[in-house]
Write an enzyme that holds these catalytic residues in place. Structure first.
Site, PDB file in Angstrom:
ATOM      1  N   HIS A 257       0.845  -1.188   0.000  1.00 51.82           N
ATOM      2  CA  HIS A 257       0.000   0.000   0.000  1.00 51.82           C
ATOM      3  C   HIS A 257       0.873   1.227   0.000  1.00 51.82           C
ATOM      4  O   HIS A 257       1.922   1.242   0.645  1.00 51.82           O
ATOM      5  CB  HIS A 257      -0.933   0.025   1.222  1.00 51.82           C
ATOM      6  CG  HIS A 257      -2.078   0.953   1.033  1.00 51.82           C
ATOM      7  ND1 HIS A 257      -1.995   2.295   1.293  1.00 51.82           N
ATOM      8  CD2 HIS A 257      -3.322   0.723   0.556  1.00 51.82           C
ATOM      9  CE1 HIS A 257      -3.151   2.859   0.989  1.00 51.82           C
ATOM     10  NE2 HIS A 257      -3.969   1.941   0.543  1.00 51.82           N
TER      11      HIS A 257
ATOM     12  N   ASP B 223      -8.070  -5.198  -0.176  1.00 51.15           N
ATOM     13  CA  ASP B 223      -8.576  -6.032  -1.264  1.00 51.15           C
ATOM     14  C   ASP B 223      -8.206  -7.503  -1.140  1.00 51.15           C
ATOM     15  O   ASP B 223      -8.708  -8.333  -1.892  1.00 51.15           O
ATOM     16  CB  ASP B 223      -8.054  -5.503  -2.616  1.00 51.15           C
ATOM     17  CG  ASP B 223      -8.645  -4.149  -2.950  1.00 51.15           C
ATOM     18  OD1 ASP B 223      -9.836  -3.964  -2.669  1.00 51.15           O
ATOM     19  OD2 ASP B 223      -7.920  -3.288  -3.466  1.00 51.15           O
TER      20      ASP B 223
END
Ligand code: CMC
Length: 426
Positions: free
Chosen positions: A305, A362
């Site tokens: 991320h 996700d």
């Protein structure tokens, strides 16, 4: 507090802005003027704050995410998605009467012009639902004012309500088109999330009873996706809106940005990757090696991320929920074991540890969506459905804050001035 920059033997001073969580930023607004043309270069905006915002606080080092001061854990446990939408957009949790009015207003706007069906008809059944939803959201402009008078509280409110009301219908239509079901408007007697489920899954010849386990899981997932400060799609919404393009056009652009596999499209890519590993015999080590091989374009989808460098708090909640939801629904999904295996290996692997790569939102969300009966190509649409209030809140904040048009600079690296050459001489 001031920051100094030395350039070409001269010192220049800049004010430092402090956020409410003690975050500091050097305000370089006067850089070009002071230095006669110097700019900053920050590929991917890794160090650049594009705005001041009071909506979402994120501390990537400590894995903190808060909407308007409320922790994501607190909201996911206790709130409804519609309450969170109100909170994000208007800044406070609604009272009972404010929430009731909010939802009544949404229900009153939940019809979509029948002519929109002709636009949907123009898409082949195989079209990806994200493309369909983005186009239909933009097409709403044809049936509603294309721009909003942001100086009118009432106009602003109406535009926001319209979008919150019609967007779930468009998402459901994208799915129904794909699955060959007649288009439907759901049921106003249900809550917002329950209605989304009914609009998506009701068969023409059968009643649809909302399963509370499914509704509660979806409520939580939508809350976890509702905002994430200045990510790629939100920055897109703000920058498109900064040209005074209307709300629907700005959100439509945000949907397109979300579609990419490095952003919201990762939830579809994760399940496809896990399925691929399963079909290939379930050898997670092979895929770990591929992810680390710089000659191989393969990346472990659902890992890493831009901002979280410790853990993604949304992923923690979702992983727990995946276990609960699958157990509650009595679903066994072999890819859940592959996902857990990959996560364990990655968390112990030097490559991933050194680069601070952790599972993101996700990684497990697709497994839950699948157990709820949502087809893979719809996963990113579900993300968009959750992110809608965040996009709206950010667009509203940007317009009310009278922000200037977003227009970055560049460092030109092309040819210097040259003369046109006749085609025969090239
Ligand atoms: N698998 C393997 N290596 C990775 C991965 C990954 N998933 N993510 C990053 N790296 C490596 C990358 O190769 C680079 O290595 P090196 O320093 O040797 O060149 C290093 O880690 C830093 O990566 P980066 O691409 O410079 O980091 P970024 O901040 O620009 O990208 C990211 C962040 C999310 C785009 C990236 O981690 C990624 O592509 N992840 C997979 C896609 C994904 O899951 N996206 C969903 C993000 S969360 C949902 C949302 O909010 O959008």
């Amino acid at each position: 507090m001031k920051a100094k920059i030395e350039f070409d033997g001269k010192f220049y001073e800049f004010p430092v802005t402090k956020g409410s969580e003690d975050e500091y930023a050097i305000d370089i607004s006067s850089l070009r003027a002071q230095t006669d043309g110097l700019i900053t270069l920050d590929r991917g905006f890794k160090n650049t704050g594009s705005c001041e915002s009071a909506i979402t606080f994120l501390n990537g080092e400590e894995g903190v995410l808060r909407y308007r001061g409320y922790s994501i854990e607190d909201l996911a446990e206790n709130a409804s998605f519609l309450e969170v939408a109100y909170l994000l957009i208007f800044g406070e949790l609604p009272s009972k009467s404010e929430l009731d009015k909010f939802y009544e207003d949404i229900k009153a706007e939940s019809n979509v012009d029948e002519e929109m069906k002709k636009i949907l008809d123009g898409f082949p059944k195989s079209a990806h639902p994200m493309g369909v939803v983005s186009s239909l959201t933009n097409a709403l402009i044809a049936f509603n004012p294309s721009s909003v008078n942001v100086d009118s509280k009432e106009d602003m409110y109406k535009a926001i309500i319209k979008l919150l009301a019609k967007f779930p219908v468009l998402c459901a239509w994208a799915l129904r088109k794909r699955t060959g079901q007649p288009l439907d408007y759901g049921d106003d007697s249900l809550g917002y999330v329950e209605n989304v489920l009914k609009m998506m899954f009701k068969k023409a010849n059968q009643d649809y009873k909302v399963d509370p386990v499914i509704a509660s899981a979806l409520n939580k997932l939508l809350i976890l996706h509702a905002d994430h400060e200045q990510n790629c799609s939100t920055s897109t919404v703000r920058i498109v809106g900064s040209s005074h393009a209307g709300l629907f056009a700005s959100i439509s652009a945000g949907i397109s940005a979300l579609w990419g596999p490095l952003h919201g499209g990762a939830n579809q890519a994760v399940i496809e990757m896990l399925e691929g590993i399963k079909a290939d015999g379930g050898d997670t080590k092979k895929y770990m090696a591929k992810a680390k091989d710089k000659e191989d374009p393969f990346r472990l989808m659902g890992f890493g991320h831009r901002v979280y460098k410790n853990f993604d708090p949304r992923a923690r909640i979702i992983k727990q929920s995946a276990d609960d939801v699958l157990a509650n629904l009595g679903v066994e999904d072999p890819v859940l074991d592959i996902a857990k295996g990959l996560e364990k290996e990655a968390l112990e692997d030097d490559y991933f540890v050194k680069r601070k790569l952790y599972p993101n939102v996700d990684f497990y969300s697709g497994i839950i969506y699948r157990s709820l009966g949502i087809p893979t190509e719809m996963f990113t649409v579900m993300f968009a459905l959750g992110r809608l209030p965040g996009w709206i809140a950010q667009w509203r904040e940007m317009r009310l804050g009278k922000e200037p048009i977003g227009r970055p600079r560049q460092v030109y690296t092309g040819e210097k001035l040259r003369s046109y050459k006749d085609i025969e001489k090239r």
